[in-house]
Design an enzyme around this catalytic site. Structure first.
Site, PDB file in Angstrom:
ATOM      1  CD  GLU A 162      36.064  40.542  28.680  1.00  0.00           C
ATOM      2  OE1 GLU A 162      36.913  40.619  29.582  1.00  0.00           O
ATOM      3  OE2 GLU A 162      36.282  40.085  27.558  1.00  0.00           O
TER       4      GLU A 162
ATOM      5  CE1 TYR B  22      24.080  40.138  31.573  1.00  0.00           C
ATOM      6  CE2 TYR B  22      25.182  42.028  30.621  1.00  0.00           C
ATOM      7  CZ  TYR B  22      24.611  40.783  30.480  1.00  0.00           C
ATOM      8  OH  TYR B  22      24.559  40.186  29.249  1.00  0.00           O
TER       9      TYR B  22
END
Length: 136
Positions: free
Chosen positions: A93, A104
């Protein structure tokens, strides 16, 4: 802790305290790795393993060592280690304006959730949290 303090902008309040890191490591299902360059700590990651999934809690690279793919190497190793521990997916997160989003996505993470106004900066500004998952 020196990498943590250097890597995280205090404007966001994301750096963990020494106590938070120590507590996480004492739990027994948290794992860390440290990247070194010529014997000097350059980056680290901290993750927590649960049944068939792992959560990347922290990943950081000291500003002096950025743009050398250290973050990517830490991420790739974290994925491999999580898979070896039996995880089927790696979760993380992050705040919505974090530039690491490109790292990512490039490494197989896809957005699976959004928490509106989840983070509050020390100045009181609210930021959304994005939840990502990567199938292992």
């Amino acid at each position: 802790m020196a990498v943590m303090q250097a890597a995280f902008d205090p404007a966001y309040g994301e750096a963990w305290s020494r106590r938070q890191v120590e507590d996480a490591l004492l739990i027994g299902n948290c794992y860390y790795q440290i990247a070194e360059v010529l014997g000097e700590p350059a980056g680290f990651s901290l993750s927590r393993h649960g049944f068939e999934e792992e959560e990347l809690l922290l990943i950081a690279v000291s500003p002096d060592f950025r743009r050398r793919r250290i973050g990517e190497k830490l991420l790739v190793q974290c994925k491999a280690d999580a898979r070896a521990r039996g995880a089927r997916q790696l979760l993380l997160e992050m705040r919505s304006d974090n530039p690491a989003i490109h790292l990512y996505r490039r490494n197989g993470f896809v957005q699976i959730g959004l928490r509106k106004d989840y983070y509050r900066t020390p100045s009181g500004y609210r930021l959304d949290a994005i939840t990502f998952a990567c199938q292992l």
